[in-house]
Design a protein around this motif. Structure first.
Motif, PDB file in Angstrom:
ATOM      1  N   MET A   1      20.281  11.362 -12.061  1.00  0.00           N
ATOM      2  CA  MET A   1      20.190  10.237 -11.125  1.00  0.00           C
ATOM      3  C   MET A   1      18.755  10.033 -10.643  1.00  0.00           C
ATOM      4  O   MET A   1      18.215   8.945 -10.668  1.00  0.00           O
ATOM      5  CB  MET A   1      21.122  10.468  -9.934  1.00  0.00           C
ATOM      6  N   LEU A   2      18.112  11.132 -10.184  1.00  0.00           N
ATOM      7  CA  LEU A   2      16.699  11.078  -9.783  1.00  0.00           C
ATOM      8  C   LEU A   2      15.917  12.025 -10.665  1.00  0.00           C
ATOM      9  O   LEU A   2      16.280  13.193 -10.820  1.00  0.00           O
ATOM     10  CB  LEU A   2      16.537  11.478  -8.314  1.00  0.00           C
ATOM     11  N   LYS A   3      14.833  11.528 -11.238  1.00  0.00           N
ATOM     12  CA  LYS A   3      13.968  12.373 -12.066  1.00  0.00           C
ATOM     13  C   LYS A   3      12.513  12.126 -11.689  1.00  0.00           C
ATOM     14  O   LYS A   3      12.008  11.012 -11.847  1.00  0.00           O
ATOM     15  CB  LYS A   3      14.190  12.094 -13.550  1.00  0.00           C
ATOM     16  N   VAL A   4      11.882  13.148 -11.157  1.00  0.00           N
ATOM     17  CA  VAL A   4      10.473  13.083 -10.750  1.00  0.00           C
ATOM     18  C   VAL A   4       9.689  14.006 -11.666  1.00  0.00           C
ATOM     19  O   VAL A   4      10.067  15.166 -11.878  1.00  0.00           O
ATOM     20  CB  VAL A   4      10.313  13.528  -9.280  1.00  0.00           C
ATOM     21  N   LYS A   5       8.597  13.497 -12.196  1.00  0.00           N
ATOM     22  CA  LYS A   5       7.811  14.282 -13.154  1.00  0.00           C
ATOM     23  C   LYS A   5       6.324  14.230 -12.812  1.00  0.00           C
ATOM     24  O   LYS A   5       5.739  13.158 -12.713  1.00  0.00           O
ATOM     25  CB  LYS A   5       8.038  13.736 -14.572  1.00  0.00           C
ATOM     26  N   ASN A   6       5.743  15.410 -12.576  1.00  0.00           N
ATOM     27  CA  ASN A   6       4.296  15.575 -12.370  1.00  0.00           C
ATOM     28  C   ASN A   6       3.752  14.594 -11.324  1.00  0.00           C
ATOM     29  O   ASN A   6       2.732  13.928 -11.532  1.00  0.00           O
ATOM     30  CB  ASN A   6       3.557  15.389 -13.701  1.00  0.00           C
ATOM     31  N   LEU A   7       4.422  14.506 -10.187  1.00  0.00           N
ATOM     32  CA  LEU A   7       4.088  13.513  -9.174  1.00  0.00           C
ATOM     33  C   LEU A   7       2.971  13.998  -8.260  1.00  0.00           C
ATOM     34  O   LEU A   7       3.069  15.055  -7.633  1.00  0.00           O
ATOM     35  CB  LEU A   7       5.328  13.188  -8.344  1.00  0.00           C
ATOM     36  N   TYR A   8       1.921  13.196  -8.175  1.00  0.00           N
ATOM     37  CA  TYR A   8       0.793  13.438  -7.267  1.00  0.00           C
ATOM     38  C   TYR A   8       0.722  12.279  -6.281  1.00  0.00           C
ATOM     39  O   TYR A   8       0.923  11.121  -6.656  1.00  0.00           O
ATOM     40  CB  TYR A   8      -0.531  13.510  -8.027  1.00  0.00           C
ATOM     41  N   ALA A   9       0.433  12.587  -5.024  1.00  0.00           N
ATOM     42  CA  ALA A   9       0.316  11.517  -4.025  1.00  0.00           C
ATOM     43  C   ALA A   9      -0.655  11.942  -2.947  1.00  0.00           C
ATOM     44  O   ALA A   9      -0.826  13.138  -2.651  1.00  0.00           O
ATOM     45  CB  ALA A   9       1.673  11.192  -3.416  1.00  0.00           C
ATOM     46  N   LYS A  10      -1.277  10.933  -2.322  1.00  0.00           N
ATOM     47  CA  LYS A  10      -2.247  11.217  -1.265  1.00  0.00           C
ATOM     48  C   LYS A  10      -2.084  10.222  -0.139  1.00  0.00           C
ATOM     49  O   LYS A  10      -1.472   9.156  -0.288  1.00  0.00           O
ATOM     50  CB  LYS A  10      -3.669  11.160  -1.810  1.00  0.00           C
ATOM     51  N   ILE A  11      -2.640  10.557   1.017  1.00  0.00           N
ATOM     52  CA  ILE A  11      -2.761   9.618   2.120  1.00  0.00           C
ATOM     53  C   ILE A  11      -4.232   9.592   2.501  1.00  0.00           C
ATOM     54  O   ILE A  11      -4.832  10.628   2.805  1.00  0.00           O
ATOM     55  CB  ILE A  11      -1.849  10.009   3.310  1.00  0.00           C
ATOM     56  N   GLY A  12      -4.831   8.423   2.414  1.00  0.00           N
ATOM     57  CA  GLY A  12      -6.279   8.347   2.589  1.00  0.00           C
ATOM     58  C   GLY A  12      -6.965   9.117   1.480  1.00  0.00           C
ATOM     59  O   GLY A  12      -6.677   8.928   0.302  1.00  0.00           O
ATOM     60  N   ASP A  13      -7.842  10.039   1.853  1.00  0.00           N
ATOM     61  CA  ASP A  13      -8.545  10.866   0.868  1.00  0.00           C
ATOM     62  C   ASP A  13      -7.897  12.236   0.682  1.00  0.00           C
ATOM     63  O   ASP A  13      -8.405  13.071  -0.075  1.00  0.00           O
ATOM     64  CB  ASP A  13     -10.013  11.058   1.290  1.00  0.00           C
ATOM     65  N   LYS A  14      -6.789  12.473   1.378  1.00  0.00           N
ATOM     66  CA  LYS A  14      -6.160  13.791   1.338  1.00  0.00           C
ATOM     67  C   LYS A  14      -5.009  13.825   0.336  1.00  0.00           C
ATOM     68  O   LYS A  14      -4.018  13.119   0.484  1.00  0.00           O
ATOM     69  CB  LYS A  14      -5.644  14.176   2.724  1.00  0.00           C
ATOM     70  N   GLU A  57      -0.603   9.843  -9.704  1.00  0.00           N
ATOM     71  CA  GLU A  57      -0.227  10.309 -11.044  1.00  0.00           C
ATOM     72  C   GLU A  57       1.261  10.652 -11.034  1.00  0.00           C
ATOM     73  O   GLU A  57       1.833  10.995 -10.003  1.00  0.00           O
ATOM     74  CB  GLU A  57      -1.044  11.552 -11.415  1.00  0.00           C
ATOM     75  N   GLY A  58       1.872  10.558 -12.221  1.00  0.00           N
ATOM     76  CA  GLY A  58       3.253  10.990 -12.351  1.00  0.00           C
ATOM     77  C   GLY A  58       4.269   9.856 -12.403  1.00  0.00           C
ATOM     78  O   GLY A  58       3.915   8.675 -12.370  1.00  0.00           O
ATOM     79  N   GLU A  59       5.537  10.249 -12.478  1.00  0.00           N
ATOM     80  CA  GLU A  59       6.634   9.303 -12.633  1.00  0.00           C
ATOM     81  C   GLU A  59       7.770   9.635 -11.668  1.00  0.00           C
ATOM     82  O   GLU A  59       7.939  10.783 -11.259  1.00  0.00           O
ATOM     83  CB  GLU A  59       7.186   9.356 -14.067  1.00  0.00           C
ATOM     84  N   ALA A  60       8.548   8.602 -11.345  1.00  0.00           N
ATOM     85  CA  ALA A  60       9.770   8.794 -10.558  1.00  0.00           C
ATOM     86  C   ALA A  60      10.782   7.752 -11.018  1.00  0.00           C
ATOM     87  O   ALA A  60      10.527   6.546 -10.922  1.00  0.00           O
ATOM     88  CB  ALA A  60       9.488   8.648  -9.070  1.00  0.00           C
ATOM     89  N   TRP A  61      11.912   8.224 -11.525  1.00  0.00           N
ATOM     90  CA  TRP A  61      12.947   7.341 -12.054  1.00  0.00           C
ATOM     91  C   TRP A  61      14.241   7.542 -11.288  1.00  0.00           C
ATOM     92  O   TRP A  61      14.612   8.664 -10.952  1.00  0.00           O
ATOM     93  CB  TRP A  61      13.174   7.625 -13.540  1.00  0.00           C
ATOM     94  N   PHE A  62      14.930   6.441 -11.005  1.00  0.00           N
ATOM     95  CA  PHE A  62      16.190   6.491 -10.277  1.00  0.00           C
ATOM     96  C   PHE A  62      17.213   5.651 -11.020  1.00  0.00           C
ATOM     97  O   PHE A  62      17.029   4.443 -11.191  1.00  0.00           O
ATOM     98  CB  PHE A  62      16.006   5.969  -8.851  1.00  0.00           C
ATOM     99  N   ASN A  63      18.264   6.304 -11.515  1.00  0.00           N
ATOM    100  CA  ASN A  63      19.284   5.624 -12.325  1.00  0.00           C
ATOM    101  C   ASN A  63      18.666   4.834 -13.472  1.00  0.00           C
ATOM    102  O   ASN A  63      19.073   3.693 -13.760  1.00  0.00           O
ATOM    103  CB  ASN A  63      20.143   4.711 -11.449  1.00  0.00           C
ATOM    104  N   GLY A  64      17.666   5.443 -14.089  1.00  0.00           N
ATOM    105  CA  GLY A  64      17.042   4.830 -15.254  1.00  0.00           C
ATOM    106  C   GLY A  64      16.019   3.757 -14.952  1.00  0.00           C
ATOM    107  O   GLY A  64      15.459   3.152 -15.878  1.00  0.00           O
TER     108      GLY A  64
END
Length: 246
Positions: A1-14, A57-64
């Motif tokens: 149902m949920l597939k997250v792969k190699n997910l990178y995230a930031k807020i501002g410069d952090k 960077e990365g991916e996030a899929w929900f129900n395809g």
């Protein structure tokens, strides 16, 4: 149902998330534990589309479907629900009107007609009993004047009304007394089906003892560093996060 792969995230410069891999199947309950600042709430914010956070960077899929290409309202209409760590008050907006609007917007997205007033009131009366919420709260403004426990119960009531496919509970147990935690946990359990799934974010194993997650993840410094069952949460309770992190 949920597939997250190699997910990178930031807020501002952090940079906060540093390569998250997570798969949640229908019917499953996943717990995410970790110390303050590890990225738990950031992960929930990214999944629901909070614009303050940038996925680098990365991916996030929900129900395809590609979650990262959806607007926040589209994600909600697709069936993603977030129970806030600190639910906000919305003065002047009644619970009844708030939920009626949310439900009818979701039905419109699905190509369904608006729910009739009588059917909506019947549904609301049925669902509020799941979390033992008095009918007087549905006539008040959203969370205005509610205690901490009432706000959290109200979040689960909203979840019951909207029937999401993926519910993300961000520290729902924070600030709850024993009775309120029992009511919230029972509400979450009653809403569990083979067709939906949950991510429960917490520091402690108290709520997890009542909800019984299928999988427990340890999030530390933006990464999932260990995955196991309920025994992992119990080990953390005894030894702390430091003993399980690299």
């Amino acid at each position: 149902m949920l597939k997250v792969k190699n997910l990178y995230a930031k807020i501002g410069d952090k940079e906060i998330l540093k390569g998250i891999d997570l798969t949640v199947k229908p019917g499953e309950t996943h717990a995410i534990m970790g110390p303050n600042g590890s990225g738990k709430s950031t992960l929930s914010a990214v999944l629901v589309g909070n614009p303050l956070y940038e996925v680098t960077e990365g991916e996030a899929w929900f129900n395809g479907k590609n979650l990262l290409e959806m607007t926040p309202d589209a994600r909600a209409n697709e069936g993603i629900f977030l129970s806030f760590q600190y639910p906000v008050e919305i003065p002047g907006v009644s619970m009844t009107n708030f939920l009626k609007t949310a439900i009818n917007e979701k039905r419109k997205y699905q190509g369904l007609p608006e729910l009739k007033a009588a059917d909506f009131l019947k549904l609301m009366n049925e669902k509020r009993q799941i979390v033992e919420l008095d009918s007087k709260f549905t006539r008040r403004s959203v969370n205005e004047g509610f205690s901490g426990g009432e706000k959290k119960r109200n979040e689960i009531f909203q979840m019951a009304m909207l029937e999401p496919k993926l519910a993300i509970l961000d520290e729902t147990d924070s600030g709850l007394d024993v009775d309120a935690m029992r009511i919230v946990a029972e509400g979450v359990n009653k809403l569990r089906t083979a067709d939906n799934c949950r991510i429960v974010i917490t520091h402690y194993d108290r709520l997890l003892e009542m909800i019984c997650p299928d999988v427990v993840h340890i999030l530390y410094n933006g990464k999932i560093v260990k995955t196991g069952g309920m025994e992992l949460a119990q080990e953390i309770q005894k030894r702390g996060f430091g003993s399980l992190t690299p």
